[in-house]
Structure formats: C-alpha cells, structure tokens
Design a protein around this motif. Structure first.
Motif, PDB file in Angstrom:
ATOM      1  N   ARG A  92       4.245  -0.619  -3.118  1.00  0.00           N
ATOM      2  CA  ARG A  92       3.215  -0.653  -4.151  1.00  0.00           C
ATOM      3  C   ARG A  92       3.408  -1.843  -5.085  1.00  0.00           C
ATOM      4  O   ARG A  92       2.441  -2.438  -5.565  1.00  0.00           O
ATOM      5  N   ALA A  93       4.663  -2.210  -5.342  1.00  0.00           N
ATOM      6  CA  ALA A  93       4.951  -3.282  -6.297  1.00  0.00           C
ATOM      7  C   ALA A  93       4.841  -4.673  -5.685  1.00  0.00           C
ATOM      8  O   ALA A  93       4.944  -5.675  -6.405  1.00  0.00           O
ATOM      9  N   HIS A  94       4.629  -4.762  -4.368  1.00  0.00           N
ATOM     10  CA  HIS A  94       4.535  -6.079  -3.722  1.00  0.00           C
ATOM     11  C   HIS A  94       3.374  -6.870  -4.314  1.00  0.00           C
ATOM     12  O   HIS A  94       2.260  -6.353  -4.442  1.00  0.00           O
ATOM     13  N   ARG A  95       3.594  -8.116  -4.671  1.00  0.00           N
ATOM     14  CA  ARG A  95       2.619  -8.862  -5.470  1.00  0.00           C
ATOM     15  C   ARG A  95       1.665  -9.726  -4.660  1.00  0.00           C
ATOM     16  O   ARG A  95       0.663 -10.212  -5.198  1.00  0.00           O
ATOM     17  N   LYS A  96       1.942  -9.924  -3.399  1.00  0.00           N
ATOM     18  CA  LYS A  96       1.087 -10.774  -2.570  1.00  0.00           C
ATOM     19  C   LYS A  96       0.145  -9.915  -1.724  1.00  0.00           C
ATOM     20  O   LYS A  96       0.415  -8.743  -1.471  1.00  0.00           O
ATOM     21  N   PRO A  97      -0.959 -10.495  -1.247  1.00  0.00           N
ATOM     22  CA  PRO A  97      -1.932  -9.711  -0.476  1.00  0.00           C
ATOM     23  C   PRO A  97      -1.346  -9.119   0.803  1.00  0.00           C
ATOM     24  O   PRO A  97      -0.606  -9.784   1.534  1.00  0.00           O
ATOM     25  N   ASP A 118      -4.021  -4.030   0.650  1.00  0.00           N
ATOM     26  CA  ASP A 118      -5.182  -4.505  -0.093  1.00  0.00           C
ATOM     27  C   ASP A 118      -6.444  -4.542   0.756  1.00  0.00           C
ATOM     28  O   ASP A 118      -7.553  -4.368   0.242  1.00  0.00           O
ATOM     29  N   ILE A 119      -6.292  -4.788   2.029  1.00  0.00           N
ATOM     30  CA  ILE A 119      -7.399  -4.804   2.976  1.00  0.00           C
ATOM     31  C   ILE A 119      -6.950  -4.003   4.191  1.00  0.00           C
ATOM     32  O   ILE A 119      -5.813  -4.150   4.652  1.00  0.00           O
ATOM     33  N   VAL A 120      -7.825  -3.137   4.691  1.00  0.00           N
ATOM     34  CA  VAL A 120      -7.508  -2.355   5.891  1.00  0.00           C
ATOM     35  C   VAL A 120      -8.582  -2.625   6.932  1.00  0.00           C
ATOM     36  O   VAL A 120      -9.772  -2.433   6.670  1.00  0.00           O
ATOM     37  N   ALA A 211      -5.494  -8.097 -10.808  1.00  0.00           N
ATOM     38  CA  ALA A 211      -6.703  -7.727 -11.543  1.00  0.00           C
ATOM     39  C   ALA A 211      -7.456  -6.603 -10.840  1.00  0.00           C
ATOM     40  O   ALA A 211      -7.917  -5.646 -11.484  1.00  0.00           O
ATOM     41  N   VAL A 212      -7.625  -6.707  -9.523  1.00  0.00           N
ATOM     42  CA  VAL A 212      -8.319  -5.640  -8.800  1.00  0.00           C
ATOM     43  C   VAL A 212      -7.518  -4.336  -8.885  1.00  0.00           C
ATOM     44  O   VAL A 212      -8.084  -3.248  -9.079  1.00  0.00           O
ATOM     45  N   GLY A 213      -6.206  -4.438  -8.767  1.00  0.00           N
ATOM     46  CA  GLY A 213      -5.371  -3.247  -8.919  1.00  0.00           C
ATOM     47  C   GLY A 213      -5.531  -2.603 -10.283  1.00  0.00           C
ATOM     48  O   GLY A 213      -5.575  -1.371 -10.411  1.00  0.00           O
ATOM     49  N   GLU A 217      -6.651   1.452 -12.765  1.00  0.00           N
ATOM     50  CA  GLU A 217      -5.685   1.995 -13.716  1.00  0.00           C
ATOM     51  C   GLU A 217      -6.212   2.024 -15.146  1.00  0.00           C
ATOM     52  O   GLU A 217      -5.528   2.505 -16.039  1.00  0.00           O
ATOM     53  N   SER A 218      -7.398   1.471 -15.405  1.00  0.00           N
ATOM     54  CA  SER A 218      -7.846   1.313 -16.780  1.00  0.00           C
ATOM     55  C   SER A 218      -9.338   1.577 -16.897  1.00  0.00           C
ATOM     56  O   SER A 218     -10.056   1.693 -15.895  1.00  0.00           O
ATOM     57  N   SER A 219      -9.799   1.650 -18.143  1.00  0.00           N
ATOM     58  CA  SER A 219     -11.234   1.760 -18.381  1.00  0.00           C
ATOM     59  C   SER A 219     -11.906   0.443 -18.022  1.00  0.00           C
ATOM     60  O   SER A 219     -11.253  -0.591 -17.887  1.00  0.00           O
ATOM     61  N   LEU A 220     -13.233   0.475 -17.917  1.00  0.00           N
ATOM     62  CA  LEU A 220     -13.957  -0.745 -17.598  1.00  0.00           C
ATOM     63  C   LEU A 220     -13.748  -1.804 -18.670  1.00  0.00           C
ATOM     64  O   LEU A 220     -13.513  -2.978 -18.364  1.00  0.00           O
ATOM     65  N   GLY A 221     -13.813  -1.408 -19.941  1.00  0.00           N
ATOM     66  CA  GLY A 221     -13.626  -2.372 -21.020  1.00  0.00           C
ATOM     67  C   GLY A 221     -12.256  -3.023 -20.984  1.00  0.00           C
ATOM     68  O   GLY A 221     -12.139  -4.248 -21.117  1.00  0.00           O
ATOM     69  N   ASP A 222     -11.206  -2.220 -20.794  1.00  0.00           N
ATOM     70  CA  ASP A 222      -9.852  -2.771 -20.727  1.00  0.00           C
ATOM     71  C   ASP A 222      -9.695  -3.659 -19.495  1.00  0.00           C
ATOM     72  O   ASP A 222      -9.040  -4.704 -19.544  1.00  0.00           O
ATOM     73  N   GLY A 223     -10.300  -3.235 -18.389  1.00  0.00           N
ATOM     74  CA  GLY A 223     -10.203  -4.037 -17.174  1.00  0.00           C
ATOM     75  C   GLY A 223     -10.911  -5.370 -17.308  1.00  0.00           C
ATOM     76  O   GLY A 223     -10.407  -6.401 -16.849  1.00  0.00           O
TER      77      GLY A 223
END
Length: 258
Positions: A92-97, A118-120, A211-213, A217-223
């Motif tokens: 989950r913590a991996h930072r690359k696509p 990220d893509i399946v 950003a997509v992740g 995790e957040s509201s639309l405004g926070d995102g």
C-alpha cells in the motif's frame, strides 16, 4: 537456500514482478508477500524504474491467502503479529505506479492485492471474488473497503456476503478493471501500459498517484486543495519547464526526473 517465490524482470524503466509460488494457485504465503514487499522496496529506491507490473501464473494471479497458516491462528496470534498488516502495508505504501495483470483466479487476498494496484487489467478468463465468508472470516486486506469504492455498495455486498465470484466482463462493467484482453496478450498489454506511464517524469508520476490516492481518504474540498498545492509545487520542477517548452516547440520532452 530457500527458493524466492517471485520472478523479477526489467523492461527498460518498467519492472515485471511475477508471483511464482510452487503452487500454481499462488497462495499468498508470508514468504511470497515478504518477497513482494522486498522487491517493491528496492524498486522504490531505484530511480531507473518508474512503474511496475505485477502478475501471476497462467492459472491464478493469486487464489487467496495461506489458509493452512491461518487455520491454526488464534486472536492473540493474529493481533500481536499484525497478520496481513505486517507485510501487506508496504505494498500500500509503494509510491510508484503499479499495474496488475490478472489471469485466472484473483480470489480473497488475490483480489485484494489487485485492488491495491493503481491500474488493473485482466485476461478474459479472469475470476474475481471475496470468498472469505465461506471460511467463516471477514476479508482482511481491503475487501470490504476497496471493493465498494471500485464497484459500488450493492455488488461489493453481494460478493462479500455470498462469496460468489464475478467474471472478467463483469469486472470490466463494474469498474473493477480498466481492460480485458486475450490471455496471450495480457502481460504484453500490461507492459505497454506501464511503459506509457514510465516515459513521463518520475516525481510527477509519484505526485499524481499520491493525489488520486488522497481522493479516497478526504473530502472533496480537502482533496482539491491537496491537488492544487501539488499543482503549484510542480512549477519548481525542471521537468515542468522542459515539458511545457517541448510542447511549445513541438518536440518530444526529455525529462530528467527532477
């Protein structure tokens, strides 16, 4: 020497990780998940690799967790060892696509592993399911959390409460996967997708993934605020200057990943 149940290949700026247990169903044993986490850790530290494809055998991406190991656990064992969380969180913590290329069974932990990517994309023989209810247990690696976000509440409830699997075409129609291809084209297609990602600036790719992740995790405004701050910070990159200059000059950009 213990056999590592994972095969790693390099394809320019793309890594291919093939789950390769002695069992072609690729049960997600601690050894296999540890090996996957170790490989992803090395990839995170390797600036030459911009994207990774994870795939399995012809028979299964991964047909679930290690039931034999789980069957002997009690609550204290599972809780104190942080079973599943201990070594799965590094994926989950991996930072690359990450691109999942799914053929055959993706059940239980296998479906959850695919959803961590990220893509399946999948082969036309792929089967996705969360059959944990049949074992008297709740999904433990995201089945009740990522699946509703991918396919909606009703289908996720049906899959988790009945244990019934869905086909590749159902997975495509529900949004669980972004494409279905013939079995013999699966890995090549996944590598093509990863290659089209990998030609771009690495810090920008990592920022987009983050950003997509964050949108989950957040509201639309926070995102939106998070996205805008990443957008603003991008103007500090060399690659932003190069990308825009190349566009204006009608040439291909030469990104330096900085």
């Amino acid at each position: 020497m213990k056999r590592v149940p994972l095969i790693t290949e390099n394809h320019r700026n793309v890594a291919l990780l093939r789950l390769a247990s002695d069992n072609p169903l690729n049960p997600l044993t601690d050894d296999l998940v540890d090996a996957l986490g170790d490989a992803l850790g090395r990839i995170d530290a390797d600036d030459a690799v911009h994207a990774t494809v994870i795939t399995g055998s012809d028979k299964a991406f991964a047909a679930g967790a290690d039931i034999a190991a789980m069957s002997v656990l009690n609550y204290a064992d599972a809780f104190q060892s942080d079973y599943v969380g201990r070594n799965w969180d590094c994926i989950r913590a991996h930072r690359k696509p990450l691109v999942a290329a799914v053929q055959g069974y993706a059940l239980g932990g296998g479906c959850e592993l695919a959803m961590m990517c990220d893509i399946v994309i999948c082969a036309d023989d792929a089967t996705f399911g969360q059959p944990e209810v049949k074992l008297g247990i709740v999904p433990g690696a995201g089945g009740t959390q990522r699946l509703p976000r991918a396919v909606g509440k009703s289908l996720a409830m049906q899959m988790c409460l009945t244990g019934v699997s869905i086909s590749a075409q159902q997975a495509l129609a529900s949004g669980l996967v972004s494409g279905v291809v013939a079995c013999e084209r699966l890995v090549a297609e996944a590598l093509d997708i990863a290659g089209s990602i990998a030609r771009h600036s690495l810090p920008v790719l990592m920022a987009i993934k983050e950003a997509v992740g964050r949108s989950f995790e957040s509201s639309l405004g926070d995102g939106l605020l998070f996205e805008r701050r990443l957008f603003h910070s991008g103007f500090a990159l060399h690659d932003q200057k190069e990308g825009m200059a190349a566009f204006l000059q009608k040439r291909a950009p030469e990104f330096l990943n900085k």
